[in-house]
Design an enzyme around this catalytic site. Structure first.
Site, PDB file in Angstrom:
ATOM      1  N   HIS A  25      30.206  -6.194 -28.751  1.00 25.98           N
ATOM      2  CA  HIS A  25      29.260  -7.541 -29.102  1.00 25.98           C
ATOM      3  C   HIS A  25      28.481  -7.098 -27.246  1.00 25.98           C
ATOM      4  O   HIS A  25      28.707  -7.466 -26.695  1.00 25.98           O
ATOM      5  CB  HIS A  25      30.698  -8.894 -29.058  1.00 25.98           C
ATOM      6  CG  HIS A  25      30.628  -8.694 -30.103  1.00 25.98           C
ATOM      7  ND1 HIS A  25      32.289  -9.445 -30.823  1.00 25.98           N
ATOM      8  CD2 HIS A  25      30.546  -8.479 -31.285  1.00 25.98           C
ATOM      9  CE1 HIS A  25      32.706  -9.341 -31.810  1.00 25.98           C
ATOM     10  NE2 HIS A  25      31.201  -8.773 -32.625  1.00 25.98           N
TER      11      HIS A  25
ATOM     12  N   HIS B 165      38.579  -7.100 -34.897  1.00 28.42           N
ATOM     13  CA  HIS B 165      37.335  -8.234 -34.742  1.00 28.42           C
ATOM     14  C   HIS B 165      36.252  -7.672 -34.627  1.00 28.42           C
ATOM     15  O   HIS B 165      35.614  -7.528 -35.494  1.00 28.42           O
ATOM     16  CB  HIS B 165      37.808  -8.336 -32.924  1.00 28.42           C
ATOM     17  CG  HIS B 165      37.256  -9.157 -32.588  1.00 28.42           C
ATOM     18  ND1 HIS B 165      36.662 -10.602 -32.454  1.00 28.42           N
ATOM     19  CD2 HIS B 165      35.767  -8.888 -31.380  1.00 28.42           C
ATOM     20  CE1 HIS B 165      35.706 -10.930 -31.840  1.00 28.42           C
ATOM     21  NE2 HIS B 165      35.068 -10.020 -30.500  1.00 28.42           N
TER      22      HIS B 165
ATOM     23  N   ASP C 296      39.025  -7.680 -27.399  1.00 25.29           N
ATOM     24  CA  ASP C 296      38.524  -9.062 -27.096  1.00 25.29           C
ATOM     25  C   ASP C 296      39.605  -9.229 -28.521  1.00 25.29           C
ATOM     26  O   ASP C 296      40.058  -9.598 -30.212  1.00 25.29           O
ATOM     27  CB  ASP C 296      37.390  -9.820 -28.566  1.00 25.29           C
ATOM     28  CG  ASP C 296      36.481 -10.576 -27.468  1.00 25.29           C
ATOM     29  OD1 ASP C 296      37.065 -10.280 -25.912  1.00 25.29           O
ATOM     30  OD2 ASP C 296      35.464 -10.731 -27.929  1.00 25.29           O
TER      31      ASP C 296
ATOM     32  N   HIS D  62      38.784 -12.600 -22.301  1.00 22.19           N
ATOM     33  CA  HIS D  62      38.034 -14.388 -22.456  1.00 22.19           C
ATOM     34  C   HIS D  62      39.492 -14.913 -21.936  1.00 22.19           C
ATOM     35  O   HIS D  62      40.728 -15.252 -21.697  1.00 22.19           O
ATOM     36  CB  HIS D  62      37.655 -14.413 -23.282  1.00 22.19           C
ATOM     37  CG  HIS D  62      36.199 -13.980 -23.669  1.00 22.19           C
ATOM     38  ND1 HIS D  62      34.871 -14.784 -23.751  1.00 22.19           N
ATOM     39  CD2 HIS D  62      36.453 -12.993 -24.438  1.00 22.19           C
ATOM     40  CE1 HIS D  62      34.193 -14.460 -24.322  1.00 22.19           C
ATOM     41  NE2 HIS D  62      35.187 -12.921 -25.197  1.00 22.19           N
TER      42      HIS D  62
END
Length: 250
Positions: free
Chosen positions: A54, A106, A123, A161
């Site tokens: 990503h 994910h 993630d 995150h």
């Protein structure tokens, strides 16, 4: 090993790992904050480690790799400037030996790195939560989380995150009788008020308070059935219901 937090975008963390064996950059979604951090320290990185493709994790890879002429490790060619595709097993870089884990869900090709009792999980696993399912299946992500939960309890958890406060609000909703969650909420609020990361977590703390790692617990089974009366009593069905519920939570 020293782990340095480099904030990026609204809530990403890029990690710089510093040890006698070298300097590694994990998930550089943006090159500029890394250049700014490295320059005054006169550091030259050894390699880039990517957990998945990503853009908020790879947007700075090409610029950093080109500038420093360093290798890029990741699952496959969806990682920009990839030089070393990796799979589950041991990865030797310089004098470091890093464990690579395949943790799809994910994305279908998500990996995690374990080095010096520290987990860099992108993630897949978050503090008190887990990633959304974009390419994989609930079963994939469930089994990936089980792999991570089986790591030694003292393993430090560095996710990509700053989602902890929101995740804890959801955890308190679905597991309201859990005192560990209440304590984490108080601590996380204080950390964020001071401008500090809520990380690292630990595998022990996640086992105690992360609803997605506790899907066999009666309280979580009851919550899943409250959300979806048709959800079964298996850990996988509870996980699936909780993940769908979290997708709607704000």
């Amino acid at each position: 090993m020293s782990v340095h937090f480099i904030p990026a975008f609204a809530d990403n963390y890029i990690y710089v790992l510093e040890s006698s064996a070298g300097v590694w950059i994990v998930d550089p979604g943006d090159a500029e904050p890394i250049f700014q951090w490295l320059a005054p320290r006169q550091m030259v990185p050894t390699a880039i480690l990517c957990t998945h493709h990503h853009a908020d994790h790879t947007g700075g890879v090409a610029a950093l790799a080109d500038h420093f002429r360093i290798p890029v490790y990741g699952a496959n060619k969806r990682i920009p400037a990839l030089t070393h595709p990796v799979a589950a097993g041991k990865l030797a870089i310089s004098s470091a030996e890093i464990q690579v884990m395949e943790v799809p869900g994910h994305t279908r090709d998500h990996i995690a790195y374990v080095w010096n009792a520290s987990l860099f999980c992108g993630d897949t696993l978050f503090a008190a939560g887990c990633g959304r399912i974009f390419e994989g299946t609930p079963e994939m992500l469930f089994h990936s989380l089980q792999q991570l939960a089986a790591l030694p309890p003292e393993t430090a958890v560095y996710c990509a995150h700053e989602y902890t406060e929101n995740n804890l609000r959801f955890a308190a909703l679905v597991d309201p009788g859990n005192p560990v969650i209440r304590d984490r909420q108080i601590q996380a609020q204080k950390q964020r008020e001071r401008g500090q990361p809520t990380l690292p977590s630990s595998i022990a703390l996640e086992r105690a308070s992360n609803p997605f790692l506790r899907c066999a617990d009666p309280a979580l089974i009851a919550s899943a059935r409250h959300f979806d009366p048709l959800s079964g009593g298996t850990a996988l069905s509870v996980f699936t219901a909780l993940r769908r519920w979290k997708d709607q939570f704000s």
